[in-house]
Design an enzyme around this catalytic site. Sequence first.
Site, PDB file in Angstrom:
ATOM      1  N   ASP A  42       0.180   3.531   1.594  1.00  0.00           N
ATOM      2  CA  ASP A  42       0.051   2.994   0.240  1.00  0.00           C
ATOM      3  C   ASP A  42       0.642   3.979  -0.763  1.00  0.00           C
ATOM      4  O   ASP A  42       0.756   5.177  -0.472  1.00  0.00           O
ATOM      5  CB  ASP A  42      -1.433   2.783  -0.121  1.00  0.00           C
ATOM      6  CG  ASP A  42      -2.090   1.736   0.762  1.00  0.00           C
ATOM      7  OD1 ASP A  42      -1.366   0.913   1.346  1.00  0.00           O
ATOM      8  OD2 ASP A  42      -3.328   1.775   0.866  1.00  0.00           O
TER       9      ASP A  42
HETATM   10  N1  URA Z   1      -4.967   2.529   5.358  1.00  0.00           N
HETATM   11  C1  URA Z   1      -4.942   2.332   4.022  1.00  0.00           C
HETATM   12  O1  URA Z   1      -5.853   1.728   3.463  1.00  0.00           O
HETATM   13  N2  URA Z   1      -3.907   2.813   3.331  1.00  0.00           N
HETATM   14  C2  URA Z   1      -2.898   3.512   3.887  1.00  0.00           C
HETATM   15  O2  URA Z   1      -1.984   3.946   3.182  1.00  0.00           O
HETATM   16  C3  URA Z   1      -2.924   3.726   5.272  1.00  0.00           C
HETATM   17  C4  URA Z   1      -3.983   3.219   5.985  1.00  0.00           C
END
Ligand code: URA
Length: 239
Positions: free
Chosen positions: A107
């Site tokens: 993310d």
């Molecule tokens: N899980 C998440 O919620 N975000 C990420 O970036 C990776 C795994």
Amino acid sequence: MSKLQRIDKILSNMGYGSRKNIKKIMKKGRVTINGDIVKDSSKKIDPYYNKIEIDGILIEYREYIYLMMNKPDGVVSSTDDPINNTVIDLIDDKYKIFEPFPIGRLDKDTEGLLILSNDGKLAHNLLSPKKHVKKTYYVEVEGRVDSGDIEKFNDGVILEDGYKTMAAEMDIIENDDISKVYLTIKEGKFHQVKRMFVAIGKKVLYLKRVSMGNIELDKSLETGEYRELKEEEINLLIE
Ligand code: URA
């Protein structure tokens, strides 16, 4: 295995200009193959077994690049984005010419280990849902976590869309108003870690990936920094 390719294609893939430019350079006799001037840019050679030089400078041929980045907060894990900076914006042109892409997304606000490569086969092997490649995250969570939460993750939790997650392993590092844990998952649903914590009534405050498959994030990399993977790390990833 021998792999014959046109010289202009080899050199242009490696960032030495367009095929048209390579043709011009070669016409001028600036390119040698195994020490002999070659003027025909359509000639096919095996770049692994032939010595290519431009103006007497040896070209170190390679097809794939593998980078490990400590992704910072605020950049997106894609190759281009109309609004945000991407992880590709952070890397040097000498790597960009290989057109690497992030293998698996983090993310925008997640930090940590991101592998960038142009090796599609590796990407498939690491991302295929059938392979269950392990990913470990360091997570800071609002509130206290307890052994009941460890069990819940171990049994699998139901996400808000009804999906039941596979068994995940949580190790508690610190249990306080803000708890610190490591969570290892074997799948990669969208926002998976954050949604897993929501499923047990908790909120992720900070998320960082620390390992993927057999590769660990190099602790000496500051956020935003990256380096090439070492030969043995590439082998670990591929195996
Ligand atoms: N899980 C998440 O919620 N975000 C990420 O970036 C990776 C795994």
